[in-house]
Motif scaffolding. Structure first.
Motif, mmCIF file in Angstrom:
data_model
loop_
_atom_site.group_PDB
_atom_site.id
_atom_site.type_symbol
_atom_site.label_atom_id
_atom_site.label_comp_id
_atom_site.label_asym_id
_atom_site.label_seq_id
_atom_site.Cartn_x
_atom_site.Cartn_y
_atom_site.Cartn_z
ATOM 1 N N ALA A 227 -10.606 -7.359 12.667
ATOM 2 C CA ALA A 227 -9.543 -6.303 12.892
ATOM 3 C C ALA A 227 -9.783 -5.344 11.728
ATOM 4 O O ALA A 227 -9.355 -4.304 11.284
ATOM 5 C CB ALA A 227 -8.388 -6.910 12.498
ATOM 6 N N CYS A 229 -9.452 -4.776 8.279
ATOM 7 C CA CYS A 229 -8.178 -4.470 7.482
ATOM 8 C C CYS A 229 -8.436 -4.617 6.009
ATOM 9 O O CYS A 229 -7.847 -4.007 5.139
ATOM 10 C CB CYS A 229 -6.993 -5.280 7.814
ATOM 11 N N CYS A 232 -8.927 -1.964 2.620
ATOM 12 C CA CYS A 232 -7.726 -1.189 2.324
ATOM 13 C C CYS A 232 -6.814 -2.024 1.809
ATOM 14 O O CYS A 232 -6.070 -1.933 0.928
ATOM 15 C CB CYS A 232 -7.317 -0.138 3.327
ATOM 16 N N HIS A 233 -6.443 -3.112 2.403
ATOM 17 C CA HIS A 233 -5.034 -3.916 2.324
ATOM 18 C C HIS A 233 -5.553 -5.217 1.625
ATOM 19 O O HIS A 233 -4.879 -6.318 1.625
ATOM 20 C CB HIS A 233 -4.535 -4.276 3.514
ATOM 21 N N ALA A 247 -5.716 6.796 1.100
ATOM 22 C CA ALA A 247 -6.407 6.656 2.518
ATOM 23 C C ALA A 247 -5.788 7.449 3.726
ATOM 24 O O ALA A 247 -4.445 7.378 3.803
ATOM 25 C CB ALA A 247 -6.905 5.365 2.654
ATOM 26 N N ASN A 249 -5.398 6.735 7.458
ATOM 27 C CA ASN A 249 -5.680 5.657 8.438
ATOM 28 C C ASN A 249 -5.695 6.219 9.879
ATOM 29 O O ASN A 249 -5.309 5.398 10.807
ATOM 30 C CB ASN A 249 -4.699 4.325 7.981
ATOM 31 N N LEU A 251 -3.574 8.216 11.844
ATOM 32 C CA LEU A 251 -2.402 8.472 12.584
ATOM 33 C C LEU A 251 -2.289 9.687 13.334
ATOM 34 O O LEU A 251 -1.696 9.587 14.549
ATOM 35 C CB LEU A 251 -1.122 8.331 11.606
ATOM 36 N N TYR A 258 -2.335 8.987 2.431
ATOM 37 C CA TYR A 258 -1.157 8.253 1.507
ATOM 38 C C TYR A 258 -1.697 7.049 1.012
ATOM 39 O O TYR A 258 -2.766 6.605 1.558
ATOM 40 C CB TYR A 258 -0.025 8.135 2.589
ATOM 41 N N PRO A 261 0.014 0.964 1.227
ATOM 42 C CA PRO A 261 1.250 0.025 0.869
ATOM 43 C C PRO A 261 0.604 -1.423 0.970
ATOM 44 O O PRO A 261 -0.354 -1.809 1.482
ATOM 45 C CB PRO A 261 2.136 0.264 2.018
ATOM 46 N N TYR A 272 7.652 1.206 9.916
ATOM 47 C CA TYR A 272 6.393 1.244 9.189
ATOM 48 C C TYR A 272 5.928 2.678 9.043
ATOM 49 O O TYR A 272 6.149 3.467 9.896
ATOM 50 C CB TYR A 272 5.402 0.199 9.700
ATOM 51 N N MET A 273 4.799 2.999 8.058
ATOM 52 C CA MET A 273 4.457 4.354 7.683
ATOM 53 C C MET A 273 5.217 5.269 7.015
ATOM 54 O O MET A 273 6.376 4.935 6.681
ATOM 55 C CB MET A 273 3.671 4.811 8.922
ATOM 56 N N HIS A 274 4.587 6.128 6.425
ATOM 57 C CA HIS A 274 5.385 6.982 5.413
ATOM 58 C C HIS A 274 6.579 7.707 6.125
ATOM 59 O O HIS A 274 7.405 8.255 5.609
ATOM 60 C CB HIS A 274 4.439 8.095 4.853
ATOM 61 N N TYR A 288 -4.043 0.484 15.191
ATOM 62 C CA TYR A 288 -5.252 0.058 14.492
ATOM 63 C C TYR A 288 -6.446 -0.386 15.647
ATOM 64 O O TYR A 288 -7.584 -0.136 15.607
ATOM 65 C CB TYR A 288 -5.089 -0.935 13.598
ATOM 66 N N SER A 299 -10.438 8.216 6.363
ATOM 67 C CA SER A 299 -11.035 7.347 5.564
ATOM 68 C C SER A 299 -12.447 7.080 6.254
ATOM 69 O O SER A 299 -12.555 6.515 7.510
ATOM 70 C CB SER A 299 -10.092 6.151 5.122
HETATM 71 C C1 HEC Z 1 -8.879 2.965 5.493
HETATM 72 C C2 HEC Z 1 -7.946 2.131 4.947
HETATM 73 C C3 HEC Z 1 -6.804 1.241 6.007
HETATM 74 C C4 HEC Z 1 -7.337 0.314 6.818
HETATM 75 C C5 HEC Z 1 -8.776 -0.131 7.312
HETATM 76 C C6 HEC Z 1 -5.948 -0.380 7.174
HETATM 77 N N1 HEC Z 1 -5.006 0.294 6.743
HETATM 78 FE FE1 HEC Z 1 -3.167 -0.187 7.171
HETATM 79 N N2 HEC Z 1 -2.555 1.384 6.042
HETATM 80 C C7 HEC Z 1 -3.140 2.254 5.266
HETATM 81 C C8 HEC Z 1 -2.589 3.342 4.967
HETATM 82 C C9 HEC Z 1 -3.087 4.597 4.108
HETATM 83 C C10 HEC Z 1 -1.231 3.248 5.348
HETATM 84 C C11 HEC Z 1 -0.237 4.222 5.065
HETATM 85 C C12 HEC Z 1 -0.081 5.192 6.026
HETATM 86 C C13 HEC Z 1 0.973 6.192 6.145
HETATM 87 O O1 HEC Z 1 1.989 5.810 6.012
HETATM 88 O O2 HEC Z 1 0.767 7.165 6.517
HETATM 89 C C14 HEC Z 1 -1.309 1.969 6.103
HETATM 90 C C15 HEC Z 1 0.018 1.127 6.531
HETATM 91 C C16 HEC Z 1 -0.049 -0.062 7.120
HETATM 92 C C17 HEC Z 1 1.301 -0.747 7.531
HETATM 93 C C18 HEC Z 1 2.731 -0.186 7.257
HETATM 94 C C19 HEC Z 1 3.045 -0.811 6.008
HETATM 95 C C20 HEC Z 1 4.570 -0.339 5.700
HETATM 96 O O3 HEC Z 1 5.046 -0.840 4.715
HETATM 97 O O4 HEC Z 1 4.918 0.695 6.146
HETATM 98 C C21 HEC Z 1 0.776 -2.042 7.988
HETATM 99 C C22 HEC Z 1 1.603 -3.049 8.472
HETATM 100 C C23 HEC Z 1 -0.660 -1.966 7.941
HETATM 101 N N3 HEC Z 1 -1.249 -0.738 7.231
HETATM 102 C C24 HEC Z 1 -1.578 -2.794 8.595
HETATM 103 C C25 HEC Z 1 -2.899 -2.677 8.692
HETATM 104 C C26 HEC Z 1 -3.627 -3.778 9.630
HETATM 105 C C27 HEC Z 1 -3.213 -4.960 10.024
HETATM 106 C C28 HEC Z 1 -5.050 -3.355 9.294
HETATM 107 C C29 HEC Z 1 -6.105 -3.895 10.045
HETATM 108 C C30 HEC Z 1 -6.252 -3.798 11.615
HETATM 109 C C31 HEC Z 1 -4.995 -2.215 8.613
HETATM 110 N N4 HEC Z 1 -3.727 -1.626 8.131
HETATM 111 C C32 HEC Z 1 -6.216 -1.286 7.977
HETATM 112 C C33 HEC Z 1 -4.764 2.238 5.029
HETATM 113 C C34 HEC Z 1 -5.191 1.490 5.951
#
Ligand code: HEC
Ligand code: HEC
Length: 342
Positions: A227, A229, A232-233, A247, A249, A251, A258, A261, A272-274, A288, A299
């Motif tokens: 996946a 993830c 970034c996470h 980054a 992501n 959307l 943003y 988180p 979820y998200m901003h 994703y 990113s």
């Molecule tokens: C390139 C960096 C990146 C990758 C890779 C990435 N994320 Fe994210 N993720 C972000 C960013 C930046 C946000 C906030 C985006 C926004 O709010 O617009 C986010 C937000 C989230 C949130 C929402 C959290 C909240 O509190 O609102 C979740 C859940 C999440 N990601 C899960 C995942 C998972 C599961 C994967 C893998 C499948 C993943 N992310 C891969 C950058 C990434």
């Protein structure tokens, strides 16, 4: 020998002259529990060290609706109005991706939970541009949507509540209430909101196990061909579950970066998200997996962009979701020491 005695005597005399007649109160230093698998570097400014008394005062203020400088029931706002412990200090609900602030006015962005912020060095808020928690507190108190307070009114209100001035004395040495002291005390309380006891943490520290599905989800989370993830996470070495960098992501076609988180307690922090666009983790995972869109600022770590996402099977999605839910820390959202003291 005589000369040494005279010297010693004069040193003692000097020392006693320097002691002020009134005993200066020293608050008790608070040592924040630092899990072995967390970064050792805590972000605590030298002019606001953690103390037992400071944290207690901050906790009272955090939960006190009179902090908005108001006493009419319909307009009292506290930090807790939006940051609730049962939702990992998130609001737990939103209205079109926003949260109601003073008299129902909506905030510009969705909520952020207050989790492990003492370890964050990259800046706070979705924009990542606020450098200290003290600064956020000050801005929130006066923000026209959030608490819409006036610092002079707030200081006046808090000073007039008999229990507060003695608490300020215990922390800062005098009963004087100032905006600066209010911000410092609340920031101390926010810094002790540490979550490190999820089922995943217990697995990592050998105190528990993960189910097969959670384990498969963890492997997906931390592999590029899975996946993808973790860049970034975090999740491997980075136990904060965020790099806290900016980054995009994928959307939206006109997406902007943003701050990433944390995914700790993500089961408690929907939507979820901003902009709160996703109500469930299933929707997040679908994004994703299949709905990643290109924009010029996307990113480079969104490696599977050309396929529209990481393309998970329904079973893999289930595993990934179960892993994310293993990051819920029930003890954090029920710890009575972090709850309302009022
Ligand atoms: C390139 C960096 C990146 C990758 C890779 C990435 N994320 Fe994210 N993720 C972000 C960013 C930046 C946000 C906030 C985006 C926004 O709010 O617009 C986010 C937000 C989230 C949130 C929402 C959290 C909240 O509190 O609102 C979740 C859940 C999440 N990601 C899960 C995942 C998972 C599961 C994967 C893998 C499948 C993943 N992310 C891969 C950058 C990434
Ligand atoms: C009206 C709802 C509301 C109230 C009241 C409120 N907040 Fe927030 N808080 C938010 C929102 C929305 C965000 C995200 C803002 C952003 O990123 O632009 C936020 C973000 C934060 C952050 C940054 C978290 C991070 O991960 O960077 C901190 C710290 C914070 N708030 C502390 C407080 C404190 C302390 C109080 C009380 C003085 C408070 N908030 C009162 C809505 C609120």
């Amino acid at each position: 020998m005589k000369r040494i005695l005279i010297l010693l005597f004069s040193v003692l005399l000097l020392a006693s002259c320097n002691t002020k007649p009134e005993e200066v109160h020293e608050p008790t230093p608070y040592v924040l529990f630092n899990p072995a698998f967390f970064p050792s570097l805590q972000n605590i400014p030298s002019d606001n060290p953690l103390t037992e008394e400071g944290i207690l005062l901050g906790r009272y203020l955090f939960y006190d609706g009179r902090l908005s400088g108001r006493t009419e029931a319909d307009s009292m706002m506290s930090c807790h109005s939006c940051h609730k412990q049962e939702y990992a200090f998130e609001a737990g609900y939103n209205v079109n991706g926003r949260v109601p602030g003073i008299r129902g006015k909506l905030t510009h962005r969705s909520m952020l939970p207050l989790i492990n912020l003492v370890y964050t060095h990259e800046g706070y808020t979705w924009n990542g541009n606020v450098k200290s928690i003290e600064e956020i507190v000050r801005a929130t108190l006066t923000d026209s949507i959030e608490m819409a307070g006036n610092l002079d009114e707030i200081v006046k209100t808090i000073s007039s509540i008999p229990t507060y001035p003695p608490m300020f004395k215990n922390v800062f040495g005098s009963e004087q209430v100032t905006a600066d002291r209010i911000c410092k005390a609340i920031a101390q309380f926010v810094r002790i909101l540490v979550s490190s006891n999820s089922r995943f943490d217990r697995y990592v520290t050998g105190r528990g196990t993960l189910t097969d599905k959670e384990m498969q989800g963890y492997i997906l989370f931390t592999t590029e061909e899975g996946a993808d993830c973790f860049h970034c996470h975090g999740g491997q070495g980075n136990m904060l579950f965020s790099t806290y960098l900016m980054a995009n992501n994928g959307l939206d076609a006109d997406g902007v970066p943003y701050r990433i988180p944390t995914l700790r307690n993500v089961g408690f922090t929907a939507p979820y998200m901003h902009d709160g666009r996703f109500q469930t983790l299933d929707e997040v995972i679908d994004h994703y997996s299949e709905h990643v869109v290109f924009s010029p600022t996307i990113s480079p770590l969104m490696h599977h962009l050309s396929d529209g996402g990481v393309q998970l099977t329904p079973y893999q999605k289930e595993c990934l979701k179960e892993f994310l839910l293993s990051l819920n820390d029930t003890s954090f959202v029920t710890n009575s020491e972090l709850g309302s003291p009022l």
